[in-house]
Structure formats: structure tokens, C-alpha cells
Design an enzyme around this catalytic site. Structure first.
Site, short mmCIF file in Angstrom:
data_model
loop_
_atom_site.label_atom_id
_atom_site.label_comp_id
_atom_site.label_asym_id
_atom_site.label_seq_id
_atom_site.Cartn_x
_atom_site.Cartn_y
_atom_site.Cartn_z
N ARG A 276 0.87 -1.17 0.00
CA ARG A 276 0.00 0.00 0.00
C ARG A 276 0.92 1.23 0.00
NH1 ARG A 276 -3.56 -2.77 -1.37
NH2 ARG A 276 -5.61 -3.13 -0.47
N GLU B 159 -4.30 7.80 -4.35
CA GLU B 159 -4.58 7.15 -5.63
C GLU B 159 -5.92 7.65 -6.16
OE1 GLU B 159 -4.36 2.90 -5.11
OE2 GLU B 159 -2.25 2.95 -4.54
N HIS C 258 -1.87 0.78 -9.65
CA HIS C 258 -2.46 -0.18 -8.71
C HIS C 258 -3.19 -1.28 -9.47
CE1 HIS C 258 -4.27 -0.79 -4.44
NE2 HIS C 258 -3.96 -1.92 -5.03
C1 8YV Z 1 -7.08 -4.87 -5.72
C2 8YV Z 1 -5.43 -4.90 -3.93
O1 8YV Z 1 -7.10 -5.05 -7.08
O2 8YV Z 1 -6.53 -6.88 -3.36
C3 8YV Z 1 -5.95 -5.86 -2.94
O3 8YV Z 1 -5.77 -5.56 -1.73
O4 8YV Z 1 -4.80 -3.95 -3.61
C4 8YV Z 1 -5.68 -5.14 -5.34
O5 8YV Z 1 -5.44 -6.47 -5.63
C5 8YV Z 1 -7.60 -3.48 -5.52
O6 8YV Z 1 -7.43 -3.05 -4.24
C6 8YV Z 1 -9.09 -3.54 -5.88
O7 8YV Z 1 -9.48 -2.36 -6.44
#
Ligand code: 8YV
Length: 325
Positions: free
Chosen positions: A237, A266, A285
Site C-alpha cells: 500500500r 490514488e 495499482h
Molecule cells: C485490488 C489490492 O485489485 O486486493 C488488494 O488488496 O490492492 C488489489 O489487488 C484493488 O485493491 C481492488 O481495487
């Protein structure tokens, strides 16, 4: 009477139809500032919420008196106040495992692209600047048989270690809350302190969840410990790294380069200093962003939602104590 459910992120039609078999689903579009008022109106009677990234805290929960389950379409759940949800006996679920391989592909691909400067070289050709054999000014660095340090040897970190060790002959160091037998036995990973990992790694890959303990885990001190030839990869993150310190480390060449799939804010602001640097590869992302994997995540999130509303145990429950488990 079917329970009301609000979907605040786009989900495949097939999955929406599955939910609609047992729930009254309202789709309010990918939540943003423009449609937030409409969203807040729709959630008043919602028993279920499905999407990813929305901050679900006391303020929002006070507006959702009928809520029984929040289903995250993501493995990360730092957007959820799990303590508050549990206190209110509201189930919280996420989508682990279905995205491990795809996310590991993305992060290792980002590592390769950053090491070998692929986006820069792509533009060099695309812009018509390729006039002669490539010289040292456009060389990258080797990945094979180098040292990869993984901070956060979890489900995805382990699959990254698999690619790195079995596919590229890399030596794996890792730092984690606990030892990881599979990574050690299958991929020769060595557990070490964070400082030792930072000092010895050619590639530092940050894969921890975002928690109060990991927020700004990597900052000025940590960048100074890294090799000047080190490449930093963040697939966790944005807030696990101090972004200002990262920019400074890159500008001052305290590290060689960085590959980032996540950012403090983001989408990242177009005038952000990171976008002005040459020694970065930036992705929006997209860790799990393939057709197959996002479908699998939506399917699992829908199963969690429907089972939770039917009083059954959801497949991937974050707070089982709500069910008295
Ligand atoms: C997701 C992610 O695609 O799964 C997670 O925690 O960060 C990513 O794989 C994203 O957050 C979904 O919009």
C-alpha cells in the site's frame, strides 16, 4: 423480502445476477465525489455492501443502521475499521488467495521492468530515437542470481519468492512478523532483521499489509541503509512507505530506482514529484487487474456476501468472532 445490497464498484454482470437471486442489489457506479450523495441515500437500508477501497468507519456505519456484512473485493482491508464492525456485530470479508499468482506476476514483472528500464527503452524506440546500437547510458542491471529481500512474506510474498528463486536463481532474504517454513524450505529463503535485509538486498520488495505497525515502515533511515545500487519495489500500500523520503532517496541517488504499483494518494496527482523522475516505473495499482482474477475476486466477494446474509459462515471472514467462533 430480499435483503438490500449496494455495490459501489463495478462487478461482472454474471456476478451481479448471482447476487440478485437472493438480494435486491443496487449498483451506484464506481464511487466518487460526484455520486457520493446518491450513494449515501442508497445505503440507508442496505444490509450488505460490496466493493473495494471505500473507507468504512464509524461515520459511515452510523448512516447504515441495517448493515450486516461488508464484502471487500480485495485482499487488503485497511479501508475497513474491523474493530468497529466487530463491535457492531457486522461481518467483514475479503478475497485472499484468488489473486496471489496474478499479483505476484505483476510485482515480479514490475521488478524486471524497473531493473532493465523497459518502459524507458520502449519509449526510446516508439519515439523514433533508436539510431544506433544501445550504449551503456541505457543499460539496465541483472536480476538473475541477485539478492531479493521480501518485507512481508505472506501469501503473495511467498509466490514472488517462488518466481524469483526457481525462475531466476535469486537468493531470498525475508523479514516478517513470524518465520515462514514453506518459503525457507521450498525457496531457500533466509529470515533476517529488517536492517540486515535492507543492507544486503539488491532488490527490496515491500509486500506487507497496511497496519498501524507498517505505516511508513520504510523511510529516510531505511533508504540510507540500502545499497546505492538497490531497487525498491512497492506492491503493498502507498502508506507503507514515506513517499517524500522515497522521492528524496531517488533524487539523491541513495538508491538506483523504484518500481511502484501503489501510492499514498490514488490516483496520484499529475504534478507529483515521482512523475518527474527518470529512475522510476509507475503502475496504477494493477496488482490483481486481469479479467480472470478480478472475476474470481468478484465471485468470492459475492459468495461471502450472500452466505453472510443467509446466516452462513462466509468463505473468507476477517472477524469470525462476530459469529461467536
Ligand atoms: C485490488 C489490492 O485489485 O486486493 C488488494 O488488496 O490492492 C488489489 O489487488 C484493488 O485493491 C481492488 O481495487
Amino acid at each position: 423480502m430480499k435483503p438490500k445490497v449496494v455495490a459501489y464498484k463495478k462487478i461482472p454482470k454474471e456476478i451481479e445476477e448471482f447476487i440478485a437471486e437472493t438480494c435486491e442489489i443496487t449498483f451506484c457506479g464506481n464511487l466518487n465525489d460526484e455520486n457520493r450523495a446518491d450513494f449515501l441515500e442508497k445505503i440507508q437500508e442496505a444490509a450488505g455492501l460490496i466493493g473495494s477501497g471505500l473507507k468504512v468507519d464509524k461515520e459511515l456505519l452510523d448512516q447504515m443502521p441495517a448493515l450486516k456484512i461488508v464484502s471487500n473485493m480485495s485482499v487488503g482491508y485497511d479501508n475497513l475499521d474491523v474493530q468497529e464492525l466487530t463491535k457492531r456485530h457486522i461481518l467483514a470479508t475479503n478475497t485472499p488467495d484468488v489473486l496471489n499468482e496474478t499479483t505476484a506476476d505483476t510485482i515480479f514483472g514490475l521488478l524486471l521492468a524497473t531493473a532493465r528500464r523497459f518502459p524507458e527503452l520502449h519509449n526510446y524506440v516508439k519515439d523514433g530515437r533508436w539510431k544506433e546500437i544501445i550504449g551503456e547510458d541505457l543499460f539496465g542491471v541483472d536480476v538473475h542470481h541477485k539478492v531479493l529481500g521480501i518485507i512481508g512474506m505472506g501469501r503473495i510474498g511467498t509466490v514472488i519468492a517462488k518466481r524469483a528463486h526457481l525462475g531466476f536463481g535469486m537468493e531470498i532474504l525475508y523479514h516478517n512478523r513470524s518465520r515462514h517454513q514453506e518459503a525457507e524450505h521450498q525457496y531457500g529463503a533466509t529470515y533476517c532483521s529488517l536492517d540486515e535485509l535492507l543492507q544486503k538486498s539488491d532488490f527490496v520488495c515491500l509486500m506487507t499489509p497496511l497496519t498501524p505497525h507498517t505505516e511508513h515502515l520504510i523511510g529516510e533511515r531505511e533508504f540510507r541503509l540500502m545499497k546505492k545500487t538497490a531497487i525498491f519495489i512497492n506492491g503493498s500500500r502507498g502508506k507503507t512507505v514515506n513517499e517524500q523520503d522515497l522521492v528524496r532517496a531517488l533524487e539523491n541517488r541513495e538508491i538506483l530506482a523504484a518500481g511502484l504499483d501503489v501510492f499514498q494518494k490514488e490516483p496520484i496527482d499529475p504534478d507529483h514529484p515521482l512523475l518527474k523522475l527518470e529512475n522510476v516505473v509507475l503502475l496504477p495499482h494493477v496488482g490483481s487487474a486481469t479479467y480472470e482474477t478480478r472475476f474470481a475476486m468478484a465471485k468470492l466477494a459475492a459468495e461471502n456476501l450472500v452466505k453472510g446474509l443467509q446466516g452462513e459462515h462466509p468463505p473468507s471472514l476477517i472477524n469470525p468472532e462476530v459469529l461467536g467462533k
